[in-house]
Write a protein that holds these residues in place. Structure first.
Motif, short mmCIF file in Angstrom:
data_model
loop_
_atom_site.label_atom_id
_atom_site.label_comp_id
_atom_site.label_asym_id
_atom_site.label_seq_id
_atom_site.Cartn_x
_atom_site.Cartn_y
_atom_site.Cartn_z
N MET A 1 -4.17 4.57 12.24
CA MET A 1 -3.06 5.22 12.77
C MET A 1 -1.98 4.44 12.85
N TYR A 2 -1.82 3.30 13.54
CA TYR A 2 -0.81 2.30 13.45
C TYR A 2 -0.13 2.02 12.14
N ARG A 3 -1.01 1.95 11.17
CA ARG A 3 -0.60 1.49 9.68
C ARG A 3 0.32 2.71 9.14
N CYS A 4 -0.30 3.98 9.29
CA CYS A 4 0.41 4.91 8.75
C CYS A 4 1.15 5.76 9.79
N GLY A 5 1.47 5.61 10.99
CA GLY A 5 2.28 6.33 11.58
C GLY A 5 1.75 7.71 11.97
N TRP A 6 0.49 7.60 12.20
CA TRP A 6 -0.25 9.16 12.33
C TRP A 6 0.24 9.89 11.46
N ALA A 7 0.16 9.37 10.03
CA ALA A 7 0.38 10.15 8.98
C ALA A 7 1.62 10.49 8.59
N ALA A 8 2.47 10.08 9.23
CA ALA A 8 3.95 10.40 8.94
C ALA A 8 4.64 9.55 8.12
N LYS A 9 4.17 8.35 7.84
CA LYS A 9 4.86 7.53 6.87
C LYS A 9 4.82 8.09 5.31
N GLU A 10 6.03 7.98 4.89
CA GLU A 10 6.02 8.37 3.20
C GLU A 10 5.03 7.62 2.51
N GLY A 11 4.12 8.39 1.73
CA GLY A 11 3.05 7.62 0.91
C GLY A 11 1.71 7.57 1.64
N GLN A 12 1.79 8.02 2.90
CA GLN A 12 0.45 7.75 3.78
C GLN A 12 0.26 9.12 4.65
N GLU A 13 0.48 10.29 3.96
CA GLU A 13 0.69 11.51 4.61
C GLU A 13 -0.65 12.11 4.94
N THR A 14 -1.71 11.66 3.91
CA THR A 14 -3.29 12.07 3.90
C THR A 14 -4.08 10.85 4.56
N VAL A 15 -4.55 11.11 5.45
CA VAL A 15 -5.49 10.09 5.99
C VAL A 15 -7.23 10.63 5.45
N LEU A 16 -7.83 9.66 5.08
CA LEU A 16 -9.29 9.99 4.51
C LEU A 16 -10.18 9.16 5.13
N ALA A 17 -11.43 9.69 5.71
CA ALA A 17 -12.30 9.02 6.19
C ALA A 17 -13.37 8.75 5.24
N VAL A 18 -13.40 7.65 4.68
CA VAL A 18 -14.18 7.27 3.44
C VAL A 18 -15.62 6.89 4.00
#
Length: 204
Positions: free
Chosen positions: A64-81
């Motif tokens: 979440m810190y890295r992707c800004g809670w899915a708000a950063k450009e190019g990181q809008e979709t968070v996957l649990a793999v």
């Protein structure tokens, strides 16, 4: 994986994750054109670049810190793999620290040679709390390239879930001041039982 706490209640280096007997969950964030097909099909689409290093993160909050809670450009979709534990542990055994550490590595030249050959690399970054404040203990980031990236995509994955709706709900609760409600939606993470001796080369 534990080492000295330095007076903190948590060990400085510790892998915490949502794991079971057979698998461990790691997180990644992608643009929707990659993330949505991956979640739908349970595998990465052709557009996913195998020749690039891909970073996986067992810590949901660090993602979440890295992707800004899915708000950063190019990181809008968070996957649990969900990946096989034997694959995760193979990557760690064959990984090299991303930075040189005097006393752990023989010298900078030998560390550099190992880093170039290694199919995986490890970084330890400050873990984060719900408000994204840095904590005194470190969170694992595991980079996969070459053989490791291919094994990840083709052999280790047992399931992929798009958790973006959950991410947005947690963020909405935080914005509303409902920190307890946000915490209820976090995945259940606990210390991962690694062989510390086998992973001693990653502790620094």
């Amino acid at each position: 994986m534990n080492d000295e706490t330095g007076g903190n209640t948590e060990p400085l280096h510790q892998v915490r994750a949502d794991w079971s007997e057979d698998a461990v969950t790691v997180y990644q964030a992608y643009r929707p054109e990659i993330g949505r097909p991956a979640a739908r099909d349970g595998r990465f689409p052709v557009a996913w670049k195998r020749d690039r290093m891909t970073w996986i993160k067992p810590s949901f909050l660090w993602m979440m810190y890295r992707c800004g809670w899915a708000a950063k450009e190019g990181q809008e979709t968070v996957l649990a793999v969900r990946i096989r534990r034997e694959g995760f542990e193979w990557a760690l055994r064959n990984a090299c620290l991303s930075h040189y550490v005097r006393g752990l590595h023989e010298d900078r030249a030998s560390w550099g040679r190992r880093l170039r050959r290694a199919p995986a690399r490890v970084q330890w970054d400050p873990e984060r709390d719900l408000r994204m404040r840095a904590l005194p203990h470190r969170s694992l980031q595991l980079g996969l390239a070459g053989e490791a990236a291919a094994r990840y995509a083709d052999e280790w994955i047992v399931g992929i879930e798009d958790v973006t709706p959950r991410v947005r709900e947690i963020r909405a609760r935080l914005s509303a001041g409902d920190e307890a409600g946000a915490a209820e939606l976090l995945p259940p993470e606990r210390e991962y039982p690694l062989d510390r001796e086998a992973c001693a080369h990653l502790l620094a």
